[in-house]
Design a protein around this motif. Structure first.
Motif, PDB file in Angstrom:
ATOM      1  N   ASP A 762     -35.772  15.676  49.396  1.00  0.00           N
ATOM      2  CA  ASP A 762     -34.574  14.846  49.265  1.00  0.00           C
ATOM      3  C   ASP A 762     -34.068  14.554  50.660  1.00  0.00           C
ATOM      4  O   ASP A 762     -33.620  15.439  51.369  1.00  0.00           O
ATOM      5  N   SER A 763     -34.125  13.318  51.062  1.00  0.00           N
ATOM      6  CA  SER A 763     -33.774  12.957  52.435  1.00  0.00           C
ATOM      7  C   SER A 763     -32.312  13.172  52.736  1.00  0.00           C
ATOM      8  O   SER A 763     -31.908  13.209  53.894  1.00  0.00           O
ATOM      9  N   THR A 764     -31.479  13.309  51.696  1.00  0.00           N
ATOM     10  CA  THR A 764     -30.050  13.490  51.936  1.00  0.00           C
ATOM     11  C   THR A 764     -29.676  14.942  52.156  1.00  0.00           C
ATOM     12  O   THR A 764     -28.527  15.268  52.407  1.00  0.00           O
ATOM     13  N   ASN A 765     -30.667  15.843  52.079  1.00  0.00           N
ATOM     14  CA  ASN A 765     -30.350  17.264  52.143  1.00  0.00           C
ATOM     15  C   ASN A 765     -29.911  17.740  53.510  1.00  0.00           C
ATOM     16  O   ASN A 765     -29.120  18.653  53.640  1.00  0.00           O
ATOM     17  N   ASN A 766     -30.482  17.134  54.553  1.00  0.00           N
ATOM     18  CA  ASN A 766     -30.246  17.626  55.904  1.00  0.00           C
ATOM     19  C   ASN A 766     -30.493  19.134  55.987  1.00  0.00           C
ATOM     20  O   ASN A 766     -29.721  19.897  56.538  1.00  0.00           O
ATOM     21  N   CYS A 767     -31.607  19.561  55.352  1.00  0.00           N
ATOM     22  CA  CYS A 767     -31.881  20.987  55.228  1.00  0.00           C
ATOM     23  C   CYS A 767     -32.289  21.621  56.550  1.00  0.00           C
ATOM     24  O   CYS A 767     -32.419  22.837  56.646  1.00  0.00           O
ATOM     25  N   THR A 768     -32.510  20.801  57.593  1.00  0.00           N
ATOM     26  CA  THR A 768     -32.879  21.380  58.885  1.00  0.00           C
ATOM     27  C   THR A 768     -31.749  22.218  59.465  1.00  0.00           C
ATOM     28  O   THR A 768     -31.976  23.026  60.366  1.00  0.00           O
ATOM     29  N   SER A 769     -30.516  22.049  58.970  1.00  0.00           N
ATOM     30  CA  SER A 769     -29.388  22.809  59.499  1.00  0.00           C
ATOM     31  C   SER A 769     -29.331  24.215  58.920  1.00  0.00           C
ATOM     32  O   SER A 769     -28.498  25.010  59.324  1.00  0.00           O
ATOM     33  N   PHE A 770     -30.205  24.522  57.974  1.00  0.00           N
ATOM     34  CA  PHE A 770     -30.168  25.820  57.323  1.00  0.00           C
ATOM     35  C   PHE A 770     -31.203  26.760  57.919  1.00  0.00           C
ATOM     36  O   PHE A 770     -32.365  26.399  58.097  1.00  0.00           O
ATOM     37  N   ASP A 771     -30.742  27.965  58.234  1.00  0.00           N
ATOM     38  CA  ASP A 771     -31.656  29.063  58.519  1.00  0.00           C
ATOM     39  C   ASP A 771     -31.091  30.288  57.807  1.00  0.00           C
ATOM     40  O   ASP A 771     -30.070  30.207  57.124  1.00  0.00           O
ATOM     41  N   MET A 772     -31.744  31.419  57.943  1.00  0.00           N
ATOM     42  CA  MET A 772     -31.343  32.611  57.204  1.00  0.00           C
ATOM     43  C   MET A 772     -29.901  33.009  57.511  1.00  0.00           C
ATOM     44  O   MET A 772     -29.090  33.226  56.597  1.00  0.00           O
ATOM     45  N   ILE A 820     -19.524  24.605  52.545  1.00  0.00           N
ATOM     46  CA  ILE A 820     -18.852  24.408  53.825  1.00  0.00           C
ATOM     47  C   ILE A 820     -19.613  25.155  54.923  1.00  0.00           C
ATOM     48  O   ILE A 820     -19.810  26.366  54.838  1.00  0.00           O
ATOM     49  N   ASP A 821     -20.051  24.408  55.926  1.00  0.00           N
ATOM     50  CA  ASP A 821     -20.735  24.990  57.077  1.00  0.00           C
ATOM     51  C   ASP A 821     -19.730  25.845  57.838  1.00  0.00           C
ATOM     52  O   ASP A 821     -18.723  25.339  58.341  1.00  0.00           O
ATOM     53  N   GLN A 822     -20.005  27.143  57.953  1.00  0.00           N
ATOM     54  CA  GLN A 822     -19.050  28.071  58.549  1.00  0.00           C
ATOM     55  C   GLN A 822     -18.955  27.937  60.067  1.00  0.00           C
ATOM     56  O   GLN A 822     -18.082  28.547  60.685  1.00  0.00           O
ATOM     57  N   THR A 823     -19.816  27.121  60.662  1.00  0.00           N
ATOM     58  CA  THR A 823     -19.738  26.918  62.109  1.00  0.00           C
ATOM     59  C   THR A 823     -19.049  25.611  62.490  1.00  0.00           C
ATOM     60  O   THR A 823     -18.611  25.450  63.624  1.00  0.00           O
ATOM     61  N   SER A 824     -18.947  24.671  61.531  1.00  0.00           N
ATOM     62  CA  SER A 824     -18.366  23.368  61.858  1.00  0.00           C
ATOM     63  C   SER A 824     -17.257  22.927  60.913  1.00  0.00           C
ATOM     64  O   SER A 824     -16.467  22.041  61.239  1.00  0.00           O
ATOM     65  N   GLY A 825     -17.208  23.509  59.709  1.00  0.00           N
ATOM     66  CA  GLY A 825     -16.213  23.092  58.723  1.00  0.00           C
ATOM     67  C   GLY A 825     -16.607  21.855  57.947  1.00  0.00           C
ATOM     68  O   GLY A 825     -15.828  21.362  57.132  1.00  0.00           O
ATOM     69  N   THR A 826     -17.813  21.325  58.159  1.00  0.00           N
ATOM     70  CA  THR A 826     -18.262  20.149  57.420  1.00  0.00           C
ATOM     71  C   THR A 826     -18.763  20.557  56.039  1.00  0.00           C
ATOM     72  O   THR A 826     -19.205  21.682  55.829  1.00  0.00           O
ATOM     73  N   LYS A 827     -18.708  19.598  55.101  1.00  0.00           N
ATOM     74  CA  LYS A 827     -19.099  19.863  53.722  1.00  0.00           C
ATOM     75  C   LYS A 827     -20.456  19.253  53.418  1.00  0.00           C
ATOM     76  O   LYS A 827     -20.836  18.218  53.962  1.00  0.00           O
ATOM     77  N   SER A 828     -21.181  19.905  52.523  1.00  0.00           N
ATOM     78  CA  SER A 828     -22.459  19.380  52.053  1.00  0.00           C
ATOM     79  C   SER A 828     -22.657  19.813  50.604  1.00  0.00           C
ATOM     80  O   SER A 828     -21.971  20.702  50.105  1.00  0.00           O
ATOM     81  N   GLN A 829     -23.598  19.167  49.930  1.00  0.00           N
ATOM     82  CA  GLN A 829     -23.904  19.536  48.548  1.00  0.00           C
ATOM     83  C   GLN A 829     -24.730  20.816  48.483  1.00  0.00           C
ATOM     84  O   GLN A 829     -24.758  21.489  47.454  1.00  0.00           O
ATOM     85  N   GLU A 830     -25.399  21.134  49.544  1.00  0.00           N
ATOM     86  CA  GLU A 830     -26.157  22.377  49.602  1.00  0.00           C
ATOM     87  C   GLU A 830     -25.261  23.508  50.107  1.00  0.00           C
ATOM     88  O   GLU A 830     -24.314  23.254  50.857  1.00  0.00           O
ATOM     89  N   PRO A 831     -25.543  24.739  49.685  1.00  0.00           N
ATOM     90  CA  PRO A 831     -26.686  25.194  48.876  1.00  0.00           C
ATOM     91  C   PRO A 831     -26.413  25.231  47.373  1.00  0.00           C
ATOM     92  O   PRO A 831     -27.274  25.664  46.613  1.00  0.00           O
ATOM     93  N   LEU A 832     -25.227  24.808  46.928  1.00  0.00           N
ATOM     94  CA  LEU A 832     -24.907  24.900  45.501  1.00  0.00           C
ATOM     95  C   LEU A 832     -25.867  24.062  44.672  1.00  0.00           C
ATOM     96  O   LEU A 832     -26.279  24.441  43.580  1.00  0.00           O
ATOM     97  N   ARG A 833     -26.245  22.919  45.220  1.00  0.00           N
ATOM     98  CA  ARG A 833     -27.146  22.040  44.484  1.00  0.00           C
ATOM     99  C   ARG A 833     -28.493  22.708  44.241  1.00  0.00           C
ATOM    100  O   ARG A 833     -29.024  22.708  43.136  1.00  0.00           O
ATOM    101  N   SER A 834     -29.064  23.301  45.284  1.00  0.00           N
ATOM    102  CA  SER A 834     -30.360  23.974  45.127  1.00  0.00           C
ATOM    103  C   SER A 834     -30.232  25.265  44.328  1.00  0.00           C
ATOM    104  O   SER A 834     -31.154  25.650  43.606  1.00  0.00           O
ATOM    105  N   LEU A 835     -29.085  25.941  44.448  1.00  0.00           N
ATOM    106  CA  LEU A 835     -28.874  27.157  43.669  1.00  0.00           C
ATOM    107  C   LEU A 835     -28.917  26.845  42.187  1.00  0.00           C
ATOM    108  O   LEU A 835     -29.554  27.541  41.399  1.00  0.00           O
ATOM    109  N   SER A 836     -28.236  25.785  41.785  1.00  0.00           N
ATOM    110  CA  SER A 836     -28.256  25.381  40.380  1.00  0.00           C
ATOM    111  C   SER A 836     -29.650  24.948  39.957  1.00  0.00           C
ATOM    112  O   SER A 836     -30.102  25.242  38.846  1.00  0.00           O
TER     113      SER A 836
END
Length: 876
Positions: A762-772, A820-836
């Motif tokens: 999904d190109s809208t994921n911007n999943c590159t911002s996620f690490d462990m 909510i990204d805890q380093t920037s305060g920005t919102k995204s649909q992940e990880p709730l979307r993938s969790l569901s």
């Protein structure tokens, strides 16, 4: 992977919509005008018009210009401004009656605080007669598909000995045809009876025949045909008139309650009771308020009401400015839509299209995606309103709880309604919930309006969408794509036979092709008909059984890898390698919180910038330091030496919007747990706190850009919980946490979810911002462990970390805050979307723990690197 099949993508085009429904009533210019009027709905998919619709911008602007130009005084005076108000209000009354194709000669308009107030007016003033036997006295009869506010009339009638008859929808005509009772003329017996039914069910959108009005009045239908006397009809039209025309000349109901916010969106808190003048003289009232008296004496029981029905029942000064605004509501409605018939065709078409597509969606194993609660196939707008009620199903045929659907919908800015919609009768009938189950669910903690969506795997409510005249095809498109993207096991399949049958049944030409012969040919699930029919049972394997698990025993060990405390609720984490425990969990965890100028708790859902405030605790100096980018650090003492010191003053606040209903306590003000059987997640925790002073308030207000304060839980305040405690143990004492003392997550669970996020095509994921580490921070846990298998922690009952014992208090249900990204305060649909997605609709992640107090070492220290052991609770 791509969420939608090419066939589904084609079905989600406007061209396909026009194949199904030709009644998209508004032309392109009209649609553009409507879009401009409701520009505030841009990027919002609002699907709760049965709850309230929206006002047009021009409507409130013209109202503002009206009250800015004219002087409207209290209508009870005789001065010119009062006369202006009186005349304008009377003009509004006439316009209301005109809208319903009647006149002041036939009906009167009594303004009320809403439709519920209108119903209460009828209940309190109807000429009820108590029954001496089953064949005498008044009868209060109501359809079981009525709103709570109608059923509640029996709270007035039953103490008076009035007969109560709940009528199931399938009875009203069937039993009338079978009745052999000989009717007497109405003049032979003047006992008054009342039959109440909704013009449209607020649960399913089913429209009940308006012909019932005359059928009951003429005693040709059950239950009127079985009881002598004069029968009156209360037609609850509050949910009907927003999208459907009502002709009172053709269907002259005696009492018609309405709410104007469901028609125009503004004003709220204003309704009316339309009273047929033939029935008006029967209404009697005991209380009299200002403006209702022709004359009265204060020294003796002497009162003469005003002669006209309106003046007798409108106690006090009416909400005259709100009433005047209705002029502008009618103007906007007719200017934008042309007629109620256009609105009905437009909204029904959207609902019909959504019904057809949703009812044809199937998981990869051909199991249906939705169980739809309705009594028709949406053939015509006469029988069905612009409401669609359903529950989503997983690929095993099990219901996905409505609260989980609601949480995911919020990620996509989709606003819908969930629960039972103040209509227990319909909820029971469509969902197959028995009377005993309602009582048992209450004992389990479920009450109307809460988020307990499943009990023992069975739904307690459902999902409802509803359309208004400003709704668009894009709203349907967004909803359907959301459902497919988040709740369908891929690859998606369409029930082509059903799709072809629905489209060929007089709706449009069929264009379905490439039929999947393995798919079912009938309805994918039972379409409910008002009877107690439950979903077909499908054998299910737990979603976690797809994950191979190693053999385990009570001696399995794990490692505590991280410890986080959150001194200020919703602010950044403070990571430590070891930390002492206190009476409420980790020492100083969530002892402070930020509130707005009204004392309302600010969470990251309300104010994401809170995550950019970094608290640090120094146990040596006994100080709390707050740091944020661009701000000088500010330091506060950890402890409070008195209730009021250095400007600190006691105050009260709620921990969050959901929590435990407060009860009085002699030593700690508000707090404590309600009695067993009440709902522990409905009312909100009230806590005693202390304001931390002006200096930190100024600091926070400057950083957040709004007035706010920092408060600290009062040392004298004790807040405990009675769930999740060990046998014979004291109830766990809580800080400002929502549910329990600790939250634990498993790195294996995080790794599985991270892998799912990265692999989503999904190109809208911007999943590159996620690490462990970034993903761990999203879940804001206190304790992080290295586990063997993903989500195995959800099956644990008790654990030991080092030498410290804990009991598992339940799973943590996740909401949009993890987006909510805890380093920037920005919102995204992940990880709730993938969790569901990876958990097939479930959005639990992590477990709550409570410390089991040990006399030998009541408050030990936890250390990173400690061994974690899961053991049966009996061993503790």
């Amino acid at each position: 992977m791509e969420a939608c099949s090419s066939e589904f993508s084609r079905m989600c085009t406007f061209e396909s919509f026009k194949e199904i429904w030709q009644g998209y009533s508004f032309g392109s210019e009209q649609q553009q005008l409507i879009r401009r009027e409701f520009s505030r709905l841009k990027d919002i998919t609002y699907l709760d018009h049965a709850g309230t619709t929206f006002f047009a911008e021009s409507q409130v602007k013209s109202f503002y210009e009206d009250i800015s130009r004219n002087v409207y005084g209290n209508p009870h005076s005789l001065n010119p401004s009062s006369k202006m108000t009186h005349d304008t209000v009377e003009r509004v009354r006439y316009r209301i009656l005109e809208h319903f194709n009647t006149s002041p000669e036939e009906y009167s308009v009594i303004f009320t605080a809403g439709s519920t107030a209108a119903l209460k007016l009828v209940a309190d003033s109807f000429p009820w007669t108590s029954a001496s036997d089953e064949h005498s006295g008044s009868q209060f009869c109501y359809l079981t598909d009525n709103h709570t506010s109608v059923v509640g009339i029996r709270g007035v009638t039953e103490p008076q000995g009035v007969g109560t008859v709940p009528v199931f929808p399938q009875e009203i005509e069937a039993r009338a045809k079978a009745s052999q009772v000989t009717m007497n003329t109405q003049d032979e017996c003047l006992v008054a009876h009342l039959f109440c039914y909704p013009a449209q069910s607020n649960f399913s959108g089913r429209k009940y025949p308006l012909s019932y009005v005359r059928g009951i009045q003429c005693q040709q239908l059950y239950p009127a045909c079985e009881h002598r006397g004069r029968w009156f009809v209360l037609l609850d039209a509050s949910g009907f008139v927003g999208c459907s025309p009502l002709d009172l000349k053709q269907h002259p109901a005696d009492f018609v309650p309405i709410s104007f916010y469901k028609m125009f969106g503004f004003p709220t808190g204003l309704g009316a009771l339309l009273v047929r003048n033939e029935a008006a003289e029967l209404l009697k009232k005991k209380y009299f308020g200002g403006g209702t008296a022709a004359a009265y004496l204060v020294g003796e029981d002497y009162f003469v009401p005003k002669s006209d029905i309106v003046s007798r029942f409108e106690d006090g000064t009416i909400s005259f400015l709100d009433i005047i605004s209705l002029h502008h509501g009618f103007d906007a409605l007719h200017r934008l839509t042309g007629s109620m018939m256009n609105i009905q065709l437009h909204t029904f078409g959207l609902a019909c299209y959504t019904y057809i597509i949703l009812s044809c969606l199937c998981h990869s194993n051909a199991q249906p995606v939705a169980q739809i609660y309705c009594d028709s196939e949406f053939e015509n707008a006469t029988d069905q309103g612009a409401i669609l009620n359903f529950n989503l199903l997983d690929c095993y045929g099990q219901v996905i709880g409505y609260y989980q659907v609601d949480k995911m919908a919020c990620l996509f800015n989709i606003h819908l309604r969930t629960g039972c919609f103040c209509n227990t009768g319909a909820c029971q009938a469509y969902l197959g919930i028995s009377n005993q189950e309602v009582k048992s669910n209450l004992q389990a903690g479920h009450v109307c309006g809460d988020n307990i969506d499943l009990i023992d795997g069975r739904p307690t409510g459902s999902v409802r969408i509803s359309f208004g005249y400003m709704s668009t095809f894009e709203d349907c498109q967004c909803l359907l794509k959301f459902i497919v993207d988040c709740f369908v096991e891929k690859p998606l399949r369409l029930n082509q036979k059903r799709l072809a049958r629905l489209k060929s049944a007089g709706m449009a030409e069929t264009s379905a092709s490439n039929e999947l012969t393995s798919l079912p040919t009938e309805r994918p699930v039972p379409v409910m008909n008002g009877l107690n029919i439950s979903p077909a049972s499908v054998s299910k394997t737990s979603s976690q059984d797809t994950i191979p698990k190693a053999d385990r025993n009570s001696e399995d060990t794990y490692i505590l890898t991280n410890i986080f405390i959150y001194p200020v609720k919703s602010c950044a984490a403070f990571e430590v390698t070891e930390w002492p425990l206190g009476p409420q969990g980790l020492l100083y965890d969530r002892i402070w919180m930020v509130v707005n100028e009204n004392g309302i708790c600010l969470s990251q859902k309300r104010e994401p910038k809170l995550c950019l405030i970094n608290p640090h605790i120094c146990l040596t100096s006994k100080t709390l330091c707050l740091e944020a980018s661009g701000m000088d650090p500010i330091t506060l003492p950890l402890e409070i030496k008195g209730q009021e010191k250095d400007g600190q003053r006691p105050c009260q606040s709620k921990v969050c919007g959901l929590g435990v209903r407060p009860q009085r306590s002699h030593h700690c003000g508000l707090g404590s747990i309600p009695s067993q059987g009440t709902n522990p997640s409905y009312w909100g925790y009230m806590v005693q706190a202390v304001d931390c002073g002006e200096e930190v308030s100024v600091w926070l207000s400057k950083f957040l850009g709004k007035p706010c304060y920092l408060i600290r839980q009062s040392p004298s305040f004790a807040r405990d919980m009675k769930i999740g405690k060990g046998k014979g143990a004291c109830p766990p004492v809580l800080s400002l946490v929502n549910e329990a003392q600790f939250l634990l997550i498993n790195r294996s669970s995080v790794a599985l979810l991270l892998n799912h996020i990265i692999n989503r095509q999904d190109s809208t994921n911007n999943c590159t911002s996620f690490d462990m580490l970034q993903l761990i921070s999203r879940f804001r846990a206190n304790l992080v462990i290295s586990g063997l298998e993903p989500f195995e922690e959800e099956d644990w009952t008790s654990i030991k970390i080092g030498g410290t014992h804990f009991q598992v208090a339940g799973k943590c249900g996740r909401c949009q805050m993890i987006g909510i990204d805890q380093t920037s305060g920005t919102k995204s649909q992940e990880p709730l979307r993938s969790l569901s997605d990876c958990r097939i609709g479930k959005v639990t992640f992590g477990v709550y723990l409570n410390h089991l107090l040990q006399r030998s070492n009541p408050y030990p220290t936890l250390s990173v690197g400690s061994h974690v052991m899961k053991k049966p609770a009996a061993e503790f």
